[in-house]
Design an enzyme around this catalytic site. Structure first.
Site, mmCIF file in Angstrom:
data_model
loop_
_atom_site.group_PDB
_atom_site.id
_atom_site.type_symbol
_atom_site.label_atom_id
_atom_site.label_comp_id
_atom_site.label_asym_id
_atom_site.label_seq_id
_atom_site.Cartn_x
_atom_site.Cartn_y
_atom_site.Cartn_z
ATOM 1 N N CYS A 40 0.837 -1.208 0.000
ATOM 2 C CA CYS A 40 0.000 0.000 0.000
ATOM 3 C C CYS A 40 0.867 1.250 0.000
ATOM 4 O O CYS A 40 1.722 1.424 0.862
ATOM 5 C CB CYS A 40 -0.905 0.025 1.221
ATOM 6 S SG CYS A 40 -1.692 1.624 1.452
ATOM 7 N N ILE A 41 0.586 2.151 -0.930
ATOM 8 C CA ILE A 41 1.444 3.331 -1.077
ATOM 9 C C ILE A 41 1.368 4.256 0.137
ATOM 10 O O ILE A 41 2.396 4.751 0.610
ATOM 11 C CB ILE A 41 1.120 4.093 -2.389
ATOM 12 C CG1 ILE A 41 2.135 5.212 -2.616
ATOM 13 C CG2 ILE A 41 -0.299 4.629 -2.408
ATOM 14 C CD1 ILE A 41 2.152 5.765 -4.013
#
Lengths: 132, 135
Positions: free
Chosen positions: A78-79
């Site tokens: 997840c960024i």
């Protein structure tokens, strides 16, 4: 049966990281399709290439990278969670001015948005969550 | 893409002290854009996430509790709260924020989003889901 996996805890701190790997490996060995493995919360720390565990210990990050190579697994970090914790790919390192060589995403992993987690839930028959 | 699934986000942790509650909320906000059926569950210390009067000034972290009240506008209108978890912590429904949504099928009447349920009812809610994300 098509599965997606969510890993919410970091390597070496929490059993969930090991369990997620062992479960995923066992499922693949049985011929179960894994749509995607998504790493969230401290789970993003499973995807740094800078991990250097003692030689007599397992290398959780490398285990994932090897598994991804062998089975063409989609490992997504997840960024938003990754940026908070200092996990960057080339593009993000450059965009945030972190300098040459700062990218530390491990081989076989890619950084993307939370939409990939929702899609993993939609597309798979079961989403299996490993967390605290 | 396949037809809409039922997603349940299970919130089990206190809002501050760990990042689980905040990052769970981030998934809910992104997930709301996907046209799925979304519900939230609050159990154990998770019930504190929607407690009234949160003040984080001295903690130096952002008070994100107002965001829960905005979720109705994103089509997230079901907040299942386990009664036993409230009781065990000396809380009642009155200690929770007022969270409402406008029911578009009923002339946009304002209705409460919070549904207090027993453990058995919560089990029914969970049984009815396609995807359960536990944070």
């Amino acid at each position: 049966m098509k599965l997606s996996i969510l890993v919410n805890e970091g390597p070496y701190t929490h059993q969930a990281a090991d369990s997620a790997y062992q479960f995923t490996k066992a499922a693949l060995d049985k011929g179960v399709e894994i749509f995607r493995v998504f790493f969230y919360h401290d789970g993003v720390n499973n995807g740094t290439r800078l991990t250097v565990p003692p030689q007599d210990d397992r290398n959780i990050q490398k285990n994932w990278s090897d598994l991804a190579e062998k089975h063409k697994l989609d490992l997504v970090v997840c960024i938003a969670a990754a940026q908070r914790r200092g996990i960057l790919d080339e593009g993000e390192a450059k965009r945030h001015g972190k300098g040459e060589g700062a990218a530390n995403i491990a081989p076989g992993f890619r950084i993307s948005g939370l939409g990939q987690l929702i899609e993993a839930g939609i597309e798979a028959d079961r989403l299996v969550v490993f967390g605290d | 893409m396949s037809e809409a699934k039922k997603f349940l986000y299970v919130n089990r942790k206190a809002p501050y002290g760990t990042i689980y509650a905040l990052e769970s909320l981030e998934v809910v906000l992104i997930g709301a854009a996907f046209d799925q059926h979304v519900s939230l569950a609050f159990v154990d210390d998770g019930v504190f996430q929607i407690a009234k009067g949160q003040d984080t000034k001295s903690l130096g972290v952002k008070n994100f509790s107002p965001t829960y009240r905005a979720l109705g506008d994103y089509g997230v209108t079901k907040f299942y709260v386990e009664k036993d978890s409230l009781d065990e912590r000396g809380l009642s429904a009155d200690d929770l924020m007022e969270i409402t949504y406008e029911d578009e099928n009923d002339g946009f009447a304002e209705k409460p989003s919070i549904i207090v349920v027993t453990k058995a009812e919560m089990a029914e809610v969970m049984r009815d889901q396609d995807v359960i994300l536990s944070f």
